[in-house]
Design a protein around this motif. Structure first.
Motif, short mmCIF file in Angstrom:
data_model
loop_
_atom_site.label_atom_id
_atom_site.label_comp_id
_atom_site.label_asym_id
_atom_site.label_seq_id
_atom_site.Cartn_x
_atom_site.Cartn_y
_atom_site.Cartn_z
N UNK A 54 38.48 38.53 28.15
CA UNK A 54 37.98 38.45 29.52
C UNK A 54 38.20 37.03 30.05
N UNK A 65 39.67 46.21 35.08
CA UNK A 65 39.00 45.23 34.22
C UNK A 65 37.49 45.17 34.47
N UNK A 91 35.58 47.34 35.77
CA UNK A 91 34.97 48.60 35.32
C UNK A 91 34.83 48.62 33.80
N UNK A 92 35.87 48.14 33.11
CA UNK A 92 35.81 48.13 31.64
C UNK A 92 34.65 47.25 31.16
N UNK A 93 34.30 46.26 31.99
CA UNK A 93 33.19 45.39 31.59
C UNK A 93 31.87 45.87 32.16
N UNK A 109 38.92 39.96 36.56
CA UNK A 109 37.86 39.78 35.56
C UNK A 109 37.42 38.32 35.49
N UNK A 128 43.04 42.84 29.26
CA UNK A 128 41.98 42.67 30.25
C UNK A 128 40.60 42.67 29.60
N UNK A 140 38.11 52.28 25.43
CA UNK A 140 38.31 52.23 26.88
C UNK A 140 39.79 52.35 27.21
#
Lengths: 255, 298
Positions: A84, A107, A109-111, A163, B186, B192
């Motif tokens: 990140x 990105x 959303x993934x976090x 991100x 990312x 994911x």
């Protein structure tokens, strides 16, 4: 040199028995552009992919020495957190087969970010920073694959910016683009330098001279092991290189 | 020697000719099968009529009633059941093999799946008869005999598993490395990345796998006859819960032909051939859909 962002201390990288990089020590300054130059196969990409631990994906890769981000050992950090903070832009534009919006929002959303209006804010801001907003603001729902190569690469930069990384690694980001798209990416790199630490691998020495503050020259011996030959301010490297091999390379005598 | 071809040249030409003949033979055979079924079926379509044949609810050869709707509904429902059960398991298995499993696990599991594809369908029927039917009979719903759509769907789900898993795995493996790296870089986790990028990118290949599985399910005969009950009824829920429709007995298009062809004569025989035509067309439609999905992939 100012604040040090990334640091390698006696770092070596092996793929099985093959030594790809040997004993590299380097300090990369914060909020500057550092260019990595050298002939094909000298380990530039392997070097770059160390900082976000992408080499970890190769099953027989092994490392020696230490690498630090802000003084913290990257192998003691959570790899998700590391990636990140250290974003990457690849040689070939690789937007996901999704809409432009979903690419940039991927990105965050993934976090764990779900709030739609916050996502919209981030997408707009990232696309603006990547100098793509004006071209795509009306078709954010269009597939990213409909964009031109240069636009795709700026989208990938926007995706990386979304991100909020501190470092951006770029692996020959303009080598698949035409000259005009290349100039746009270079102008973008100069702008991003205000807020981000950028490390860029490039084949193109004019590009290194144009965009970077510092330059590192990598070279390889007969065993194809990559080594750091010379590192310093870009101006010094290009005008008065200390090593004979650096001079030969930048004057185009080989490579 | 001028102008004279060598012996090797002529041998090559002869082999080429034989191979071409082989290829033509395949086309001729499929064409003749279609044609002969159609000729045998034609009197049924003419005397019964297309619409009454396809939409008629009664199939009573003794009363000269030939309505195929119960079997069409039966085939569709059992296929639906098999897909609902088999596709998630098949895709999960494919994801596991392509993304998660260490090599030694792959070396054990993949041959096991291939073995599954090689088991004769009558053996699946025996398994259904001996294990599934008594198990399903335990479900306390009046009218539940154990034979029916649920048992048949489970058997069929296992039978389409190799098709779905193998083709999905190929599709997942062929997702470009750049997509995975882009996602991981990312800061997305492995899972994911699989759910957010890899599976969506493999979607058209997975769709093709599912469609081929459907084609396989529609054509299955022996195992279906053994566990589905073969009653000529349009399946209905056994009580107020709509899901009990799957406890109902049913008959498939394939089963309809196999059960009755040994004693059918005259119009009855023609009607069974006509059932074959309907099946033929259905499967051709499904297969061309699969080809379309595959082509979009490449």
């Amino acid at each position: 040199m100012g604040q040090i962002k990334l640091e390698m201390v006696h770092y070596s990288l092996y793929y099985g028995n093959f030594c790809a990089l040997r004993d590299i020590s380097i300090q990369i300054p914060a909020r500057q552009v550092t260019a990595i130059i050298g002939p094909s196969g000298c380990g530039k990409s392997s070097f770059l992919r160390t900082f976000n631990r992408m080499n970890d994906l190769i099953s027989n890769a092994r490392v020696e020495g230490r690498v630090f981000l802000d003084g913290q050992d990257i192998w003691e950090m959570d790899v998700v957190e590391l990636r990140r903070r250290v974003g990457m832009v690849f040689q070939k534009p690789n937007p996901f087969p999704k809409s432009i919006f979903d690419n940039v929002a991927y990105g965050p959303r993934a976090h764990g970010l779900r709030d739609r209006s916050r996502l919209e804010e981030i997408v707009e801001q990232s696309l603006r920073r990547a100098a793509l907003w004006d071209e795509v603001k009306d078709d954010l729902n269009k597939s990213a694959l409909t964009l031109s190569g240069g636009q795709q690469q700026r989208l990938c930069i926007a995706r990386a910016l979304a991100v909020e990384p501190e470092v951006i690694l770029m692996d020959e980001p303009a080598s698949a683009l035409d000259p005009i798209a290349t100039l746009r990416i270079e102008a973008l790199i100069r702008e991003l330098r205000e807020n981000y630490t950028i490390v860029i691998v490039t084949h193109n020495m004019q590009q290194a001279a144009r965009v970077s503050d510092y330059t590192a020259f990598f070279f390889t011996d007969e065993s194809r092991t990559g080594m750091l030959i010379e590192y310093g301010e870009t101006k010094q490297i290009f005008t008065s290189p200390r090593d004979r091999r650096t001079e030969d390379y930048i004057t185009g005598r080989f490579g | 020697m001028k102008g004279k071809k060598s012996e090797a040249f002529w041998a090559g030409r002869v082999i080429e000719g034989i191979l071409l003949l082989d290829a033509l033979l395949a086309i001729v055979v499929i064409f003749l099968i279609g044609l002969l079924i159609l000729i045998e079926a034609w009197p049924a379509f003419r005397k019964i009529g297309f619409v009454p044949f396809l939409l008629g609810k009664e199939w009573r050869p003794g009363k000269e009633l030939y309505g195929l709707l119960p079997m069409i509904v039966g085939s569709i429902l059992v296929t639906l059941g098999a897909v609902t059960l088999g596709v998630p398991i098949g895709v999960a298995l494919a994801t596991f093999l392509a993304e998660v499993a260490p090599p030694w696990v792959q070396k054990v599991v993949r041959p096991a799946i291939e073995l599954l594809a090689g088991i004769p369908s009558v053996v699946y029927g025996l398994f259904g008869l001996a294990v599934l039917v008594p198990l399903v009979r335990q479900i306390p719903v009046p009218g539940n005999s154990g034979f029916g759509l649920l048992s048949a769907s489970v058997v069929l789900a296992v039978m389409i598993l190799p098709t779905v898993a193998n083709i999905s795995e190929d599709a997942i493996r062929s997702v470009a490395r750049e997509y995975r790296e882009g996602s991981l870089a990312l800061g997305a986790t492995h899972w994911q990345t699989i759910i957010g990028v890899v599976l969506p990118a493999a979607r058209s290949g997975i769709v093709a796998a599912v469609i081929l599985g459907i084609g396989r399910a529609l054509g299955e005969t022996m195992a279906m006859i053994m566990v589905i009950g073969n009653s000529v009824i349009i399946p209905k829920p056994l009580n107020s819960n709509p899901l009990t429709i799957f406890l109902s007995q049913a008959r498939t298009l394939t089963g309809n032909i196999a059960v009755e062809i040994s004693y059918a004569t005259g119009l009855h025989e023609n009607a069974l051939f006509a059932t074959g035509v309907v099946l033929f067309i259905l499967i051709m439609l499904v297969n061309s859909m699969a080809h379309l999905a595959m082509r979009r992939r490449s």
